[in-house]
Design an enzyme around this catalytic site. Sequence first.
Site, PDB file in Angstrom:
ATOM      1  N   HIS A  90       0.505  -1.287  -0.077  1.00 46.50           N
ATOM      2  CA  HIS A  90       0.180   0.187  -0.253  1.00 46.50           C
ATOM      3  C   HIS A  90       1.146   0.974   0.031  1.00 46.50           C
ATOM      4  CE1 HIS A  90       0.032  -0.185   4.628  1.00 46.50           C
ATOM      5  NE2 HIS A  90       0.999   0.829   4.369  1.00 46.50           N
ATOM      6  N   ASP A 120      -0.261  -7.597   1.548  1.00 42.19           N
ATOM      7  CA  ASP A 120       0.345  -6.456   1.059  1.00 42.19           C
ATOM      8  C   ASP A 120       1.646  -6.056   1.297  1.00 42.19           C
ATOM      9  OD1 ASP A 120      -0.276  -3.353   1.460  1.00 42.19           O
ATOM     10  OD2 ASP A 120      -0.657  -3.612   3.453  1.00 42.19           O
ATOM     11  N   GLY A 195       3.306   6.343   8.224  1.00 44.12           N
ATOM     12  CA  GLY A 195       4.924   6.567   6.771  1.00 44.12           C
ATOM     13  C   GLY A 195       6.314   5.260   7.321  1.00 44.12           C
ATOM     14  N   ASN A 196       5.881   4.888   9.161  1.00 43.86           N
ATOM     15  CA  ASN A 196       6.268   3.484   9.008  1.00 43.86           C
ATOM     16  C   ASN A 196       6.341   2.312   8.491  1.00 43.86           C
ATOM     17  OD1 ASN A 196       5.885   4.854  12.203  1.00 43.86           O
ATOM     18  ND2 ASN A 196       7.735   3.372  12.397  1.00 43.86           N
ATOM     19  N   SER A 197       4.909   2.445   8.020  1.00 42.44           N
ATOM     20  CA  SER A 197       4.805   1.349   6.729  1.00 42.44           C
ATOM     21  C   SER A 197       5.374   0.709   6.375  1.00 42.44           C
ATOM     22  CB  SER A 197       3.564   1.246   6.162  1.00 42.44           C
ATOM     23  OG  SER A 197       2.513   2.005   6.763  1.00 42.44           O
ATOM     24  N   GLY A 253      14.126 -26.017  -0.746  1.00 46.77           N
ATOM     25  CA  GLY A 253      14.717 -26.130   0.508  1.00 46.77           C
ATOM     26  C   GLY A 253      13.828 -25.459   1.560  1.00 46.77           C
ATOM     27  N   VAL A 254      14.466 -25.744   2.331  1.00 52.78           N
ATOM     28  CA  VAL A 254      14.025 -24.500   3.667  1.00 52.78           C
ATOM     29  C   VAL A 254      14.898 -24.090   3.903  1.00 52.78           C
ATOM     30  CG1 VAL A 254      11.343 -26.092   3.387  1.00 52.78           C
ATOM     31  CG2 VAL A 254      12.995 -27.036   5.145  1.00 52.78           C
ATOM     32  N   THR A 255      14.142 -22.696   5.150  1.00 48.29           N
ATOM     33  CA  THR A 255      14.929 -22.333   5.658  1.00 48.29           C
ATOM     34  C   THR A 255      14.831 -22.986   7.328  1.00 48.29           C
ATOM     35  OG1 THR A 255      14.146 -20.270   5.056  1.00 48.29           O
ATOM     36  CG2 THR A 255      15.220 -19.787   7.625  1.00 48.29           C
TER      37      THR A 255
END
Length: 457
Positions: A90, A120, A195-197, A253-255
């Site tokens: 957004h 988002d 603004g923190n988004s 693979g995976v973390t």
Amino acid sequence: MTTLLRSSVICLTTFCTLLAHTAQTAFGSNRDTPVVRVVREASPSVVNIHGHKTVRAGGLPGQGQSFQQVNGMGTGVVIDSRGYVVTNFHVVQDVNDIRVTLADGRPAVARVIAHDLRTDLAVLKIDAREPLPVIRIGTSEDLWVGETVIAIGNAFGYEHTVTQGIVSALHRDVPVNEEQSYTDLIQTSAEINPGNSGGPLLNLDGQMIGINVAVRVGAQGIAFTIPVDQVLDIVSGLIQQKTVNQLSHGIRGVTKWKDDESIFEVTSVASGSSAEKEGVGKGDRILQVNGHTVRNHMDFEFSMLELTSRDSIEFEVADSKGDVTLVSLQSRPQTRTTDAISSPVAQRIWTSFGIQGEPVAEATMQDLNRRMETAYGAGLKITSVRPGSQADRQGMQSGDVLLGIRNWQTSNLNDLDYILRSDEFRSGSQSQFFIIRSNKTMIGYLQVAQASRRTTR
């Protein structure tokens, strides 16, 4: 004597002051708290995002319309030194000119390379002249309610604003409107403002544990963050979708976390792939790809992003014993079984039913299942819908994934053709079909009699 004593006292006092100062310098000031150290380490990888978009301000059709510029702001986090940044979608949605300010004040221009509306999240690319500092990534699996967290963001345009709070709760679901809702969020008391988004939420180890996304309007000290494990999964999937049709190495693979460090562990290797031929196996760890350090699944996908099918890929691989080898793979384009419109089956389906389609790549299907927490086996991606056709009247759209009809799976056009021509299908009045759209499973009903008549012509 009194003067000498007074002088001695002054000298002693000065010496003690100097000694205290020296001790603070040597062992660290009391002001150099864990929060200060986290901010000092993480700030260089946080960027400030500014942009504007044109919106309709008024006017009726035929009477002229006026437009106005709406300014927007947000925050982003550098996740790859080549200038790849993650933020909220957004923040950049419908913004034509995305301006970024780096932590050292340098301006830059960014562009969106991938996004996911449902969660988002968006990935931007900054045209950086030199490698950028990258945020350290943690995990959101072991968060403690009550632990200290720090947010950094472009609050109301005040760049690199720092706030502190605690993890207030976990697994919060936050509805936004009828079309969008956030799920499984972290609730925090760290102040988050417009603004923190897109900015990071950090733990006291200096690791990013989430992307700040929303505040509760009218409330104080209630803010929400997308968990970093969710961010990694979504971003990895977005990048994988961009590379899966260009590269074919065969590695999945995976973390995993080991000794407080993340690793990327191979979970499977495709049969007959170049990776299998070079001895890469389940349980191996990928340490580097073409010189890019790999610490998690997202790093692995980003390491492939700028490669093509003509490029060779060098993997630094560690086996279960810790022995490290360098494996060179020659990538080839992903083998795809797309049915051409000129084939009899494709032409028949286009004429009678009204779609063109292609099988969904295995990696894309795995990513969809991971996001949706499902276990679908295969699907047929609809690439085109003929206006006025049976498929069009049932609301099918380009981009939908057709999973099946009634009890039949549709993994390719041959499957769909068999279903449409089968006596069992044509004997009913209507048949239920299942599609994936925007990471949601949707159900519809085909008017079988009408479709059957068209099929048999």
